[in-house]
Design a protein around this motif. Structure first.
Motif, PDB file in Angstrom:
ATOM      1  N   ALA A  76     -55.303 -26.739   1.261  1.00 11.69           N
ATOM      2  CA  ALA A  76     -54.890 -25.226   1.241  1.00 11.69           C
ATOM      3  C   ALA A  76     -53.345 -25.163   1.796  1.00 11.69           C
ATOM      4  O   ALA A  76     -52.969 -26.180   2.494  1.00 11.69           O
ATOM      5  CB  ALA A  76     -55.722 -24.459   2.313  1.00 11.69           C
ATOM      6  N   TYR A  77     -52.803 -24.311   1.441  1.00 13.31           N
ATOM      7  CA  TYR A  77     -51.340 -23.760   2.061  1.00 13.31           C
ATOM      8  C   TYR A  77     -51.468 -23.781   3.516  1.00 13.31           C
ATOM      9  O   TYR A  77     -52.409 -22.982   4.115  1.00 13.31           O
ATOM     10  CB  TYR A  77     -50.612 -22.631   1.541  1.00 13.31           C
ATOM     11  CG  TYR A  77     -49.539 -22.079   1.959  1.00 13.31           C
ATOM     12  CD1 TYR A  77     -48.233 -22.555   2.205  1.00 13.31           C
ATOM     13  CD2 TYR A  77     -49.474 -20.916   2.354  1.00 13.31           C
ATOM     14  CE1 TYR A  77     -47.301 -22.345   2.662  1.00 13.31           C
ATOM     15  CE2 TYR A  77     -48.554 -20.224   3.374  1.00 13.31           C
ATOM     16  CZ  TYR A  77     -47.070 -21.066   3.139  1.00 13.31           C
ATOM     17  OH  TYR A  77     -46.170 -20.481   3.900  1.00 13.31           O
ATOM     18  N   ASN A  78     -50.469 -24.421   4.351  1.00 12.62           N
ATOM     19  CA  ASN A  78     -50.738 -24.305   5.665  1.00 12.62           C
ATOM     20  C   ASN A  78     -49.279 -23.889   6.478  1.00 12.62           C
ATOM     21  O   ASN A  78     -48.540 -24.994   6.713  1.00 12.62           O
ATOM     22  CB  ASN A  78     -50.996 -25.351   6.503  1.00 12.62           C
ATOM     23  CG  ASN A  78     -51.130 -25.463   7.892  1.00 12.62           C
ATOM     24  OD1 ASN A  78     -51.169 -24.449   8.509  1.00 12.62           O
ATOM     25  ND2 ASN A  78     -51.428 -26.696   8.409  1.00 12.62           N
ATOM     26  N   GLU A  79     -49.003 -22.668   6.644  1.00 15.34           N
ATOM     27  CA  GLU A  79     -47.801 -22.165   7.230  1.00 15.34           C
ATOM     28  C   GLU A  79     -47.553 -22.431   8.567  1.00 15.34           C
ATOM     29  O   GLU A  79     -46.603 -22.647   9.125  1.00 15.34           O
ATOM     30  CB  GLU A  79     -47.485 -20.535   6.854  1.00 15.34           C
ATOM     31  CG  GLU A  79     -46.101 -20.004   7.237  1.00 15.34           C
ATOM     32  CD  GLU A  79     -45.993 -18.748   6.828  1.00 15.34           C
ATOM     33  OE1 GLU A  79     -46.806 -18.345   5.898  1.00 15.34           O
ATOM     34  OE2 GLU A  79     -45.000 -18.058   7.126  1.00 15.34           O
ATOM     35  N   GLU A  80     -48.823 -22.663   9.238  1.00 12.30           N
ATOM     36  CA  GLU A  80     -48.730 -22.985  10.678  1.00 12.30           C
ATOM     37  C   GLU A  80     -48.222 -24.484  10.999  1.00 12.30           C
ATOM     38  O   GLU A  80     -47.969 -25.038  12.113  1.00 12.30           O
ATOM     39  CB  GLU A  80     -49.906 -22.692  11.333  1.00 12.30           C
ATOM     40  CG  GLU A  80     -50.256 -21.480  12.058  1.00 12.30           C
ATOM     41  CD  GLU A  80     -51.000 -20.551  11.149  1.00 12.30           C
ATOM     42  OE1 GLU A  80     -52.182 -20.643  10.881  1.00 12.30           O
ATOM     43  OE2 GLU A  80     -50.117 -19.496  10.553  1.00 12.30           O
ATOM     44  N   ALA A  81     -48.046 -25.258   9.939  1.00 15.32           N
ATOM     45  CA  ALA A  81     -47.851 -26.827   9.995  1.00 15.32           C
ATOM     46  C   ALA A  81     -46.297 -26.843  10.542  1.00 15.32           C
ATOM     47  O   ALA A  81     -46.059 -27.821  11.126  1.00 15.32           O
ATOM     48  CB  ALA A  81     -47.742 -27.309   8.716  1.00 15.32           C
ATOM     49  N   PHE A  82     -45.461 -25.634  10.416  1.00 11.99           N
ATOM     50  CA  PHE A  82     -44.109 -25.685  11.292  1.00 11.99           C
ATOM     51  C   PHE A  82     -43.937 -24.480  12.016  1.00 11.99           C
ATOM     52  O   PHE A  82     -43.956 -23.364  11.523  1.00 11.99           O
ATOM     53  CB  PHE A  82     -43.068 -25.954   9.913  1.00 11.99           C
ATOM     54  CG  PHE A  82     -41.729 -26.233  10.519  1.00 11.99           C
ATOM     55  CD1 PHE A  82     -41.355 -26.910  11.473  1.00 11.99           C
ATOM     56  CD2 PHE A  82     -40.763 -25.129   9.875  1.00 11.99           C
ATOM     57  CE1 PHE A  82     -39.929 -26.972  11.968  1.00 11.99           C
ATOM     58  CE2 PHE A  82     -39.534 -25.242  10.150  1.00 11.99           C
ATOM     59  CZ  PHE A  82     -39.117 -26.241  11.199  1.00 11.99           C
ATOM     60  N   ALA A  83     -43.778 -24.663  13.120  1.00 11.07           N
ATOM     61  CA  ALA A  83     -43.651 -23.404  14.124  1.00 11.07           C
ATOM     62  C   ALA A  83     -42.313 -23.633  14.917  1.00 11.07           C
ATOM     63  O   ALA A  83     -42.225 -23.987  16.152  1.00 11.07           O
ATOM     64  CB  ALA A  83     -44.737 -23.294  15.078  1.00 11.07           C
ATOM     65  N   PRO A  84     -40.890 -23.425  14.215  1.00 13.36           N
ATOM     66  CA  PRO A  84     -39.634 -23.649  14.947  1.00 13.36           C
ATOM     67  C   PRO A  84     -39.539 -22.614  16.211  1.00 13.36           C
ATOM     68  O   PRO A  84     -40.070 -21.589  15.921  1.00 13.36           O
ATOM     69  CB  PRO A  84     -38.799 -23.918  13.952  1.00 13.36           C
ATOM     70  CG  PRO A  84     -39.419 -22.726  12.886  1.00 13.36           C
ATOM     71  CD  PRO A  84     -40.743 -22.918  12.855  1.00 13.36           C
ATOM     72  N   LYS A  85     -38.733 -23.108  16.985  1.00 15.06           N
ATOM     73  CA  LYS A  85     -38.371 -22.122  18.036  1.00 15.06           C
ATOM     74  C   LYS A  85     -36.831 -21.837  17.884  1.00 15.06           C
ATOM     75  O   LYS A  85     -36.581 -21.011  18.719  1.00 15.06           O
ATOM     76  CB  LYS A  85     -38.714 -22.622  19.464  1.00 15.06           C
ATOM     77  CG  LYS A  85     -39.921 -22.835  19.897  1.00 15.06           C
ATOM     78  CD  LYS A  85     -40.838 -21.890  20.312  1.00 15.06           C
ATOM     79  CE  LYS A  85     -42.451 -21.912  20.662  1.00 15.06           C
ATOM     80  NZ  LYS A  85     -43.172 -21.970  19.470  1.00 15.06           N
ATOM     81  N   THR A  86     -36.105 -22.560  17.271  1.00 14.76           N
ATOM     82  CA  THR A  86     -34.779 -22.541  17.302  1.00 14.76           C
ATOM     83  C   THR A  86     -34.102 -22.632  15.710  1.00 14.76           C
ATOM     84  O   THR A  86     -34.732 -22.950  14.868  1.00 14.76           O
ATOM     85  CB  THR A  86     -34.051 -23.592  18.104  1.00 14.76           C
ATOM     86  OG1 THR A  86     -34.195 -24.852  17.488  1.00 14.76           O
ATOM     87  CG2 THR A  86     -34.454 -23.554  19.550  1.00 14.76           C
ATOM     88  N   LYS A  87     -32.861 -21.977  15.769  1.00 13.74           N
ATOM     89  CA  LYS A  87     -32.408 -22.056  14.366  1.00 13.74           C
ATOM     90  C   LYS A  87     -31.842 -23.594  13.843  1.00 13.74           C
ATOM     91  O   LYS A  87     -32.366 -23.971  12.737  1.00 13.74           O
ATOM     92  CB  LYS A  87     -30.917 -21.100  14.490  1.00 13.74           C
ATOM     93  CG  LYS A  87     -30.349 -21.098  13.237  1.00 13.74           C
ATOM     94  CD  LYS A  87     -28.871 -20.854  12.997  1.00 13.74           C
ATOM     95  CE  LYS A  87     -28.465 -19.444  13.579  1.00 13.74           C
ATOM     96  NZ  LYS A  87     -26.885 -19.279  13.440  1.00 13.74           N
ATOM     97  N   GLU A  88     -31.679 -24.296  15.206  1.00 12.54           N
ATOM     98  CA  GLU A  88     -31.436 -25.663  14.863  1.00 12.54           C
ATOM     99  C   GLU A  88     -32.513 -26.311  14.142  1.00 12.54           C
ATOM    100  O   GLU A  88     -32.359 -27.270  13.164  1.00 12.54           O
ATOM    101  CB  GLU A  88     -31.080 -26.421  16.037  1.00 12.54           C
ATOM    102  CG  GLU A  88     -30.377 -27.707  15.867  1.00 12.54           C
ATOM    103  CD  GLU A  88     -29.943 -28.209  17.186  1.00 12.54           C
ATOM    104  OE1 GLU A  88     -29.895 -27.683  18.173  1.00 12.54           O
ATOM    105  OE2 GLU A  88     -29.614 -29.563  17.197  1.00 12.54           O
ATOM    106  N   GLU A  89     -33.713 -26.244  14.679  1.00  7.23           N
ATOM    107  CA  GLU A  89     -34.836 -26.811  14.352  1.00  7.23           C
ATOM    108  C   GLU A  89     -35.085 -26.557  12.553  1.00  7.23           C
ATOM    109  O   GLU A  89     -35.714 -27.306  12.048  1.00  7.23           O
ATOM    110  CB  GLU A  89     -35.983 -26.240  15.004  1.00  7.23           C
ATOM    111  CG  GLU A  89     -36.446 -26.847  16.413  1.00  7.23           C
ATOM    112  CD  GLU A  89     -37.605 -26.330  16.922  1.00  7.23           C
ATOM    113  OE1 GLU A  89     -38.897 -26.952  16.657  1.00  7.23           O
ATOM    114  OE2 GLU A  89     -37.647 -25.384  17.658  1.00  7.23           O
ATOM    115  N   ILE A  90     -35.002 -25.066  12.316  1.00  6.38           N
ATOM    116  CA  ILE A  90     -35.252 -24.839  10.937  1.00  6.38           C
ATOM    117  C   ILE A  90     -34.257 -25.465  10.125  1.00  6.38           C
ATOM    118  O   ILE A  90     -34.572 -25.950   9.066  1.00  6.38           O
ATOM    119  CB  ILE A  90     -34.873 -23.368  10.926  1.00  6.38           C
ATOM    120  CG1 ILE A  90     -35.875 -22.320  11.549  1.00  6.38           C
ATOM    121  CG2 ILE A  90     -34.937 -22.674   9.536  1.00  6.38           C
ATOM    122  CD1 ILE A  90     -35.745 -20.989  11.765  1.00  6.38           C
TER     123      ILE A  90
END
Lengths: 163, 163
Positions: A76-90
């Motif tokens: 299944a698709y898992n959007e929660e696999a990535f939860a960045p807190k900053t623009k740099e992380e993204i």
């Protein structure tokens, strides 16, 4: 020219499609960069998601979907696999996914693009349709980011500049 | 797999691309329909154009561009060729262009899609790149229409429903 004749004509190569997609991804990266940190995570119009959430959606679709196609994995698709807190992380994750996409995309053969695959255990379509959808979905959400930037008084990057 | 091998692989047929485009055009038509008459011509965010202006841009690109490609005519782009005053006029022209697009698109051969053409005397790219651009541009502006609708408190059509 009949429809039958046209049906055997090819539109473009897989490498041309990949170049087009990565050009779009470059532009989307610049749109992410154009947001002030706070607005990236908080600004919204009409109850829609902030642009950071849309960027996370794009990051958690492209690479993971291609990996699933190559490994025949319908997890299944898992959007929660990535939860960045900053623009740099993204942005860092964005660049990592550029290589993931190149790696898996180039393993998909012409025949495979025409085969049906149950992507994320939910989207059962020919592989080429799913790939087109990833790109369309990216253009769609990025354009919403353009409106957010305009509403914030920020000039977005030119739509036609890709590399 | 080497890049050289991939370069000879095909992504999809021209008929599959046409179906994808007309699916997008169907969705854009429903977005035009979803606007109240007055808002279609007047509502705007951040100094952007009202959605009617964007729809006119799409109408004056697709069909005219394909006609130019088939007739080897690099006449300049003319957005003023169509100046509708009502939603009904826009939708009527939209449906007429559906047939124009089908008619000319199906005359473009596989070889021609790879040839460079100076579209509208200004956009000198391979034909397939110009055609991708028409579709990308439509998704881009339609998504801006989605934000306008949300800001107006109107639920837009589902992005994935095309026919």
């Amino acid at each position: 020219m009949t429809t039958t004749a046209t049906a055997t004509q090819q539109f473009m190569t897989t490498e041309q499609l990949l170049k087009d997609w990565q050009g779009h991804r470059n532009l989307t990266r610049r749109v992410i960069e154009a947001f002030p940190e706070k607005d990236l995570f908080e600004f919204s119009i009409g109850g829609m998601r902030p642009f950071a959430k849309m960027a996370v959606e794009l990051i958690t679709i492209g690479g993971p979907a291609l990996k699933g196609i190559i490994e025949n994995n319908s997890e299944a698709y898992n959007e929660e696999a990535f939860a960045p807190k900053t623009k740099e992380e993204i942005l860092k994750k964005w660049d990592e996914e550029t290589e993931v996409i190149n790696h898996y995309f180039r393993q998909i053969t012409e025949e495979r693009f025409q085969e049906t695959f149950n992507l994320f255990g939910q989207y059962e379509f020919p592989v080429y349709e799913n790939v087109l959808y990833f790109i369309d979905n990216e253009i769609h959400h990025r354009a919403q980011g353009y409106v957010y930037l305009r509403a914030l008084g920020i000039e977005p990057p030119f739509f036609w500049e890709r590399f």
